[in-house]
Design a protein around this motif. Structure first.
Motif, PDB file in Angstrom:
ATOM      1  N   TRP A   1       1.081   3.448  -0.431  1.00 45.47           N
ATOM      2  CA  TRP A   1       0.253   4.149   0.560  1.00 45.47           C
ATOM      3  C   TRP A   1      -0.246   3.154   1.603  1.00 45.47           C
ATOM      4  CZ3 TRP A   1      -5.330   5.853  -1.193  1.00 45.47           C
ATOM      5  CH2 TRP A   1      -6.036   6.334  -0.073  1.00 45.47           C
TER       6      TRP A   1
ATOM      7  N   ALA B   1       0.818   7.279  -5.212  1.00 43.59           N
ATOM      8  CA  ALA B   1       0.996   5.885  -4.776  1.00 43.59           C
ATOM      9  C   ALA B   1       0.617   4.903  -5.878  1.00 43.59           C
ATOM     10  CB  ALA B   1       0.157   5.630  -3.533  1.00 43.59           C
TER      11      ALA B   1
ATOM     12  N   GLN C   1       9.262   1.620  -4.751  1.00 46.68           N
ATOM     13  CA  GLN C   1       7.929   1.938  -5.259  1.00 46.68           C
ATOM     14  C   GLN C   1       7.209   2.815  -4.242  1.00 46.68           C
ATOM     15  OE1 GLN C   1       4.991  -1.256  -5.338  1.00 46.68           O
ATOM     16  NE2 GLN C   1       4.476  -0.738  -7.458  1.00 46.68           N
ATOM     17  N   ILE C   2       6.560   3.859  -4.740  1.00 43.86           N
ATOM     18  CA  ILE C   2       5.787   4.713  -3.835  1.00 43.86           C
ATOM     19  C   ILE C   2       4.479   3.998  -3.518  1.00 43.86           C
ATOM     20  CG2 ILE C   2       4.623   6.938  -3.592  1.00 43.86           C
ATOM     21  CD1 ILE C   2       6.753   8.069  -5.545  1.00 43.86           C
TER      22      ILE C   2
ATOM     23  N   PHE D   1       4.993   6.650   1.054  1.00 41.66           N
ATOM     24  CA  PHE D   1       6.453   6.785   0.993  1.00 41.66           C
ATOM     25  C   PHE D   1       7.012   5.834  -0.056  1.00 41.66           C
ATOM     26  CE2 PHE D   1       8.678   3.092   2.948  1.00 41.66           C
ATOM     27  CZ  PHE D   1       7.570   2.306   3.179  1.00 41.66           C
ATOM     28  N   GLU D   2       8.311   5.981  -0.321  1.00 45.70           N
ATOM     29  CA  GLU D   2       8.964   5.134  -1.311  1.00 45.70           C
ATOM     30  C   GLU D   2       9.495   3.889  -0.603  1.00 45.70           C
ATOM     31  OE1 GLU D   2      12.270   6.979  -3.273  1.00 45.70           O
ATOM     32  OE2 GLU D   2      12.092   5.682  -5.032  1.00 45.70           O
TER      33      GLU D   2
ATOM     34  N   THR E   1       7.710  11.977   2.180  1.00 42.15           N
ATOM     35  CA  THR E   1       6.349  11.484   1.949  1.00 42.15           C
ATOM     36  C   THR E   1       5.803  12.093   0.667  1.00 42.15           C
ATOM     37  OG1 THR E   1       5.517  13.236   3.363  1.00 42.15           O
ATOM     38  CG2 THR E   1       5.847  11.087   4.384  1.00 42.15           C
ATOM     39  N   PHE E   2       4.794  11.433   0.095  1.00 38.85           N
ATOM     40  CA  PHE E   2       4.239  11.823  -1.201  1.00 38.85           C
ATOM     41  C   PHE E   2       2.726  11.980  -1.084  1.00 38.85           C
ATOM     42  CE2 PHE E   2       8.147   9.539  -1.817  1.00 38.85           C
ATOM     43  CZ  PHE E   2       8.783  10.158  -2.885  1.00 38.85           C
TER      44      PHE E   2
END
Lengths: 302, 253
Positions: A195, A131, A192-193, A182-183, A125-126
């Motif tokens: 949200w 995003a 692509q990241i 997430f990607e 997760t980022f």
């Protein structure tokens, strides 16, 4: 002609020429059997060695020629067999959009890699800041295209005993909300990241008491008009990062991204992340799947 | 006097020739997959030198709109590629063939001398056993590359289940780039390999099919095969009794 047969052991013999040896002396009739004498083991071995070019009685040149011939004959034969098998696969009859032998092998791949699946394997997760603002749009099959229809939308869930009940988007918003950055990975190869926000599929199952349903092997989902449909193995649907998603970038889901509700399932390629979920059912048989029918593997698991 | 000397074991010949069409199928099906997101370009500063690949390339080879077929072939033949490579590595380890293939501390200098010789900048090639230094490096590198392709492939194929592997290669996007570059590496290897095989001549090529080499002098037999380890009474003391004759038929590729 003498009655005594000549033998080779008598080199001094001035008797008849060697051919005479072939004239047998009068003897009792031979027992029935092969007319020619059985070759000795040593002779057989020698013949075999000669045939494969390993006999000492052959010159080096003869050995080289014989072995080269055998090796290249084998090489060309196997090459031709490989070439032929290639076309047997390539031109084989199709099954769900792909050559049948490949389809069978893909099903085996699915079985093998299902063993690698675990609820403990979470996708990375980022932070929300990572995003994308412009979330990539690839396909709009089966989307609801006007806001009135979106307002009237309800999710139709068919239970194991074949009853159907409807859930509104407000019902879903009552459930605990989860967010995920997430990607997102497309089967085409880009990622692509992004949200997303919504209710975890596993929370949804819990809240609506669908345990009997999720004891079955697959979840089937489709757009309200049935134009796009996916089948998902239940373990992947219950993965802790799978969302019934109604928000993107903190805002209600735009039409192009599947308003009012879409599936976000990070353990699958984008093709399984159905936009505009209208219907849901459960089954032990594979539900039909749009891209499976067009030659992709059913599992599509990441 | 001519003499037949075993060179390549049957197992190695099989695995070599199985790999050739299988790798071809992997590269072809990989192109069918790559077409669906063909974003890689060679840049020099801000100038694009080359985009992989021009439309004419896809057109010529009929590579467009075949993603599903590409994935199907790729995810079936990957098993053959992987198992063949795995068995090869195990075989070379168990049989001791790795000794001829794995570079040692002299191989890099030797490879440089081989390169100078191949470019006609040096008259003689350095003495060698079954493979010269350049070959040792190339044939070991190609195995490392194969391992790289398998691992980056797995990192792209199952990035969630093998997330540690994907992270190891710098993430999903990076793993895909490495996977692609390794494939370019195979293509470059293939071209050089075929040119070298043509230059090395018939004897060398036959050895990869029939397994044996032809040598002219009795002492030459000492430079091939395990006989090297067994010292003969006539052997001169000092370094390994290798031929310094660059015309030796073992000067193969």
């Amino acid at each position: 002609m003498e009655n005594k047969p000549s033998t080779n052991e008598d080199p001094q013999s001035s008797g008849p020429p060697p051919e005479a040896a072939q004239t047998p002396p009068p003897q009792p009739a031979p027992p029935p059997g092969p007319l020619r004498p059985k070759p000795s083991r040593a002779a057989l071995r020698e013949a075999l060695l000669k045939a494969v070019g390993h006999s000492d009685q052959q010159s080096v040149e003869q050995q080289i020629n014989r072995r080269t011939f055998i090796a290249f004959a084998t090489w060309f034969t196997l090459g031709a067999a490989a070439w032929k098998s290639w076309f047997l696969i390539k031109d084989a009859a199709q099954s769900d959009g792909v050559q049948t032998p490949l389809r069978k092998a893909l099903n085996v791949d699915d079985k093998i890699f299902k063993h690698a699946f675990s609820n403990d394997h979470l996708v990375k997760t980022f932070p929300k800041s990572a995003a994308a603002r412009n979330v990539r749009y690839n396909s709009g099959i089966g989307l609801i295209t006007n806001s009135t229809d979106t307002a009237n939308w309800k999710l139709a869930v068919t239970t194991a005993d074949n009853r159907t009940f409807n859930i509104s988007i407000d019902d879903l918003r009552q459930l605990p909300k989860s967010e995920l950055v997430f990607e997102f990975k497309c089967i085409e190869g880009w990622s692509q990241i992004s949200w997303w926000g919504g209710v975890k599929f596993s929370d949804f199952v819990q809240q609506y008491g669908l345990q009997k349903e999720t004891a079955l092997d697959y979840v089937g989902l489709s757009t309200p008009d049935d134009k796009y449909y996916v089948g998902i193995d239940t373990p992947s649907a219950l993965h802790p990062q799978t969302l019934l998603c109604y928000e993107m970038n903190g805002q209600p889901l735009p039409i192009r991204h599947g308003a009012p509700l879409r599936l976000i399932i990070p353990v699958k390629y984008g093709v399984k992340n159905l936009k505009c979920v209208g219907k849901m059912f459960f089954s032990n048989d594979r539900p039909r799947d749009y891209w499976f029918e067009r030659g992709y593997d059913y599992y599509c698991g990441l | 006097m001519k003499k037949i000397v075993p060179k390549h074991p049957l197992a190695i010949r099989w695995m070599h020739w199985i790999n050739f069409p299988v790798l071809a199928v992997m590269i072809w099906s990989g192109l069918l997959i790559y077409w669906a997101n063909d974003v890689y370009k060679l840049h020099l500063g801000h100038t694009v030198i080359f985009g992989f690949f021009p439309e004419s390339f896809y057109k010529k080879l009929h590579l467009s709109f075949r993603l599903a077929e590409g994935m199907a072939f790729h995810f079936v033949f990957m098993w053959v590629f992987f198992l063949n490579g795995l068995i090869y590595v195990l075989y070379t380890l168990v049989s001791g063939e790795w000794r001829y293939l794995f570079p040692d501390r002299h191989s890099f200098k030797e490879a440089w001398l081989v390169l100078l010789h191949d470019l006609h900048l040096r008259k003689t090639a350095p003495p060698q056993l079954k493979y010269n230094g350049a070959q040792k490096i190339a044939y070991t590198a190609i195995i490392v590359m194969g391992l790289g392709s398998v691992l980056t492939g797995l990192a792209i194929y199952k990035p969630a289940q093998f997330h540690w592997l994907t992270t190891l290669f710098g993430g999903y996007g990076n793993a895909r780039v490495i996977h692609f570059i390794l494939t370019l590496g195979y293509c470059i290897f293939f071209v050089i390999h075929v040119v070298q095989v043509i230059l090395a001549g018939w004897n060398n090529f036959r050895a990869m099919v029939a397994g044996f080499d032809i040598v002219n002098d009795p002492p030459a037999s000492a430079i091939i095969g395990p006989t090297l380890i067994a010292p003969s009474p006539a052997s001169i003391p000092g370094p390994a009794p290798v031929s310094t004759n660059d015309k030796t038929p073992t000067d193969g590729k």
